[in-house]
Motif scaffolding. Structure first.
Motif, PDB file in Angstrom:
ATOM      1  N   SER A  11     -14.820  33.189  -3.788  1.00 27.62           N
ATOM      2  CA  SER A  11     -13.450  32.748  -3.527  1.00 27.62           C
ATOM      3  C   SER A  11     -13.353  31.229  -3.676  1.00 27.62           C
ATOM      4  O   SER A  11     -14.310  30.500  -3.421  1.00 27.62           O
ATOM      5  N   LEU A  12     -12.207  30.771  -4.093  1.00 29.33           N
ATOM      6  CA  LEU A  12     -11.979  29.349  -4.332  1.00 29.33           C
ATOM      7  C   LEU A  12     -12.153  28.539  -3.051  1.00 29.33           C
ATOM      8  O   LEU A  12     -12.734  27.456  -3.070  1.00 29.33           O
ATOM      9  N   ILE A  13     -11.700  29.071  -1.931  1.00 28.17           N
ATOM     10  CA  ILE A  13     -11.812  28.333  -0.673  1.00 28.17           C
ATOM     11  C   ILE A  13     -13.282  28.200  -0.258  1.00 28.17           C
ATOM     12  O   ILE A  13     -13.695  27.186   0.277  1.00 28.17           O
ATOM     13  N   THR A  20     -17.480  20.433  -0.829  1.00 30.05           N
ATOM     14  CA  THR A  20     -17.136  19.333   0.085  1.00 30.05           C
ATOM     15  C   THR A  20     -18.327  19.003   0.983  1.00 30.05           C
ATOM     16  O   THR A  20     -18.684  17.833   1.165  1.00 30.05           O
ATOM     17  N   ALA A  21     -18.964  20.027   1.529  1.00 26.87           N
ATOM     18  CA  ALA A  21     -20.135  19.808   2.386  1.00 26.87           C
ATOM     19  C   ALA A  21     -21.267  19.146   1.606  1.00 26.87           C
ATOM     20  O   ALA A  21     -21.921  18.220   2.105  1.00 26.87           O
ATOM     21  N   ALA A  22     -21.497  19.594   0.371  1.00 25.93           N
ATOM     22  CA  ALA A  22     -22.554  19.016  -0.461  1.00 25.93           C
ATOM     23  C   ALA A  22     -22.254  17.553  -0.792  1.00 25.93           C
ATOM     24  O   ALA A  22     -23.149  16.704  -0.745  1.00 25.93           O
ATOM     25  N   VAL A  68      -4.699  22.506  -2.251  1.00 28.15           N
ATOM     26  CA  VAL A  68      -3.359  23.092  -2.101  1.00 28.15           C
ATOM     27  C   VAL A  68      -2.963  23.131  -0.626  1.00 28.15           C
ATOM     28  O   VAL A  68      -1.834  22.788  -0.259  1.00 28.15           O
ATOM     29  N   LEU A  69      -3.901  23.514   0.226  1.00 27.28           N
ATOM     30  CA  LEU A  69      -3.618  23.566   1.674  1.00 27.28           C
ATOM     31  C   LEU A  69      -3.371  22.161   2.225  1.00 27.28           C
ATOM     32  O   LEU A  69      -2.434  21.949   3.002  1.00 27.28           O
ATOM     33  N   ALA A  70      -4.204  21.212   1.812  1.00 21.38           N
ATOM     34  CA  ALA A  70      -4.036  19.828   2.269  1.00 21.38           C
ATOM     35  C   ALA A  70      -2.706  19.254   1.799  1.00 21.38           C
ATOM     36  O   ALA A  70      -2.007  18.584   2.565  1.00 21.38           O
ATOM     37  N   ASP A  71      -2.346  19.531   0.548  1.00 19.26           N
ATOM     38  CA  ASP A  71      -1.066  19.053   0.018  1.00 19.26           C
ATOM     39  C   ASP A  71       0.106  19.616   0.814  1.00 19.26           C
ATOM     40  O   ASP A  71       1.079  18.905   1.081  1.00 19.26           O
ATOM     41  N   ALA A  72       0.016  20.871   1.205  1.00 19.72           N
ATOM     42  CA  ALA A  72       1.088  21.491   1.990  1.00 19.72           C
ATOM     43  C   ALA A  72       1.255  20.815   3.344  1.00 19.72           C
ATOM     44  O   ALA A  72       2.343  20.816   3.919  1.00 19.72           O
ATOM     45  N   CYS A  73       0.172  20.211   3.827  1.00 22.05           N
ATOM     46  CA  CYS A  73       0.212  19.496   5.108  1.00 22.05           C
ATOM     47  C   CYS A  73       0.421  17.996   4.934  1.00 22.05           C
ATOM     48  O   CYS A  73       0.461  17.253   5.920  1.00 22.05           O
ATOM     49  N   ARG A  74       0.500  17.560   3.670  1.00 22.14           N
ATOM     50  CA  ARG A  74       0.638  16.135   3.339  1.00 22.14           C
ATOM     51  C   ARG A  74      -0.544  15.313   3.879  1.00 22.14           C
ATOM     52  O   ARG A  74      -0.362  14.235   4.457  1.00 22.14           O
ATOM     53  N   LEU A  75      -1.751  15.867   3.675  1.00 23.02           N
ATOM     54  CA  LEU A  75      -2.978  15.216   4.135  1.00 23.02           C
ATOM     55  C   LEU A  75      -3.992  15.189   2.995  1.00 23.02           C
ATOM     56  O   LEU A  75      -3.887  15.971   2.047  1.00 23.02           O
ATOM     57  N   SER A  76      -4.996  14.327   3.102  1.00 29.22           N
ATOM     58  CA  SER A  76      -6.122  14.377   2.167  1.00 29.22           C
ATOM     59  C   SER A  76      -6.957  15.611   2.519  1.00 29.22           C
ATOM     60  O   SER A  76      -6.868  16.137   3.635  1.00 29.22           O
ATOM     61  N   VAL A  77      -7.780  16.056   1.580  1.00 32.39           N
ATOM     62  CA  VAL A  77      -8.612  17.234   1.835  1.00 32.39           C
ATOM     63  C   VAL A  77      -9.537  16.983   3.020  1.00 32.39           C
ATOM     64  O   VAL A  77      -9.684  17.825   3.902  1.00 32.39           O
ATOM     65  N   ARG A  78     -10.156  15.838   3.045  1.00 32.24           N
ATOM     66  CA  ARG A  78     -11.088  15.512   4.140  1.00 32.24           C
ATOM     67  C   ARG A  78     -10.373  15.526   5.491  1.00 32.24           C
ATOM     68  O   ARG A  78     -10.859  16.102   6.455  1.00 32.24           O
ATOM     69  N   VAL A  90     -12.877  26.319  13.763  1.00 34.37           N
ATOM     70  CA  VAL A  90     -13.692  26.712  12.609  1.00 34.37           C
ATOM     71  C   VAL A  90     -13.095  26.119  11.337  1.00 34.37           C
ATOM     72  O   VAL A  90     -11.932  25.727  11.324  1.00 34.37           O
ATOM     73  N   SER A  91     -13.884  26.132  10.270  1.00 31.94           N
ATOM     74  CA  SER A  91     -13.391  25.660   8.974  1.00 31.94           C
ATOM     75  C   SER A  91     -12.371  26.645   8.418  1.00 31.94           C
ATOM     76  O   SER A  91     -12.324  27.810   8.848  1.00 31.94           O
ATOM     77  N   PRO A  92     -11.557  26.221   7.441  1.00 31.79           N
ATOM     78  CA  PRO A  92     -10.614  27.157   6.832  1.00 31.79           C
ATOM     79  C   PRO A  92     -11.311  28.399   6.259  1.00 31.79           C
ATOM     80  O   PRO A  92     -10.827  29.513   6.423  1.00 31.79           O
ATOM     81  N   TYR A  93     -12.460  28.222   5.627  1.00 31.29           N
ATOM     82  CA  TYR A  93     -13.182  29.364   5.058  1.00 31.29           C
ATOM     83  C   TYR A  93     -13.597  30.345   6.158  1.00 31.29           C
ATOM     84  O   TYR A  93     -13.406  31.559   6.024  1.00 31.29           O
TER      85      TYR A  93
END
Length: 151
Positions: A11-13, A20-22, A68-78, A90-93
Motif C-alpha cells: 500500500s502507498l501509505i 520517511t522512517a528510512a 495527500v493527507l498532509a495537504d488536506a491538513c495544510r501541514l508538511s508530511v513530517r 499510532v502512525s497513520p499506517y
C-alpha cells in the motif's frame, strides 16, 4: 511474502511510512542532522482529525499518500505524521491496519465468509499476511478467534 518481494502489492501509505522512517534514520545517523526536541502541542486540530479519518476510512486499502493527507491538513508530511501520532497514539499506517483488523473481526464474527475472502475484503495481500498480522495483534489466529467468539 514481504512488500520487498511484491512491491506492486504494497500500500502507498505503508511505502511512505517506511521511506520517511528510512530518510530520518539516514539523516540523523549518517549526515549529522540533529533532531530538535519536539515541542509537543495539541496534535491535529479537530477539523484535521475528522478530515484525515474520513479520508483514511474511505481508503482502508492504504492507497493514499502521506503527502495527500498532509495537504488536506495544510501541514508538511513530517509535521502531519508527528501530529497524527500524537493525536491517535499510532502512525497513520498502523491506524489503517488497526481499522482493517476491526473490520475483519466483525466479518469473522458475523459472517460465514472464509478467512481467505475476509483477507481479500480487508485489503491484506493474502490469507497468510492477514493471519500473521491478525495473530500478532490479537494473540490468536483468525480461525481460533472466530471459534472462541462463536462459542
Amino acid at each position: 511474502m514481504t512488500a520487498f518481494d511484491c512491491p506492486e502489492q504494497a500500500s502507498l501509505i505503508f511505502v511512505d511510512h517506511v521511506l520517511t522512517a528510512a530518510a530520518i534514520h539516514m539523516l540523523t545517523t549518517y549526515c549529522g542532522v540533529k533532531q530538535k526536541a519536539a515541542v509537543r502541542q495539541g496534535g491535529l486540530a479537530p477539523w484535521q482529525q475528522r478530515r484525515v479519518k474520513e479520508m483514511l476510512e474511505a481508503n482502508l486499502k492504504g492507497d493514499i499518500s502521506l503527502q495527500v493527507l498532509a495537504d488536506a491538513c495544510r501541514l508538511s508530511v513530517r509535521h502531519f505524521t508527528r501530529a497524527f501520532a500524537q493525536t491517535n497514539g499510532v502512525s497513520p499506517y498502523k491506524w489503517v491496519v488497526a481499522r482493517r483488523l476491526e473490520r475483519a473481526k466483525d466479518l469473522l464474527e458475523n459472517s460465514r465468509m472464509s478467512i481467505e475472502e475476509i483477507a481479500h475484503i480487508t485489503s491484506f495481500a493474502n490469507q497468510s499476511h492477514f493471519t500473521r498480522t491478525f495473530t500478532q495483534s490479537v494473540g490468536e489466529s483468525p480461525a481460533a478467534w472466530r471459534r472462541i467468539k462463536r462459542g
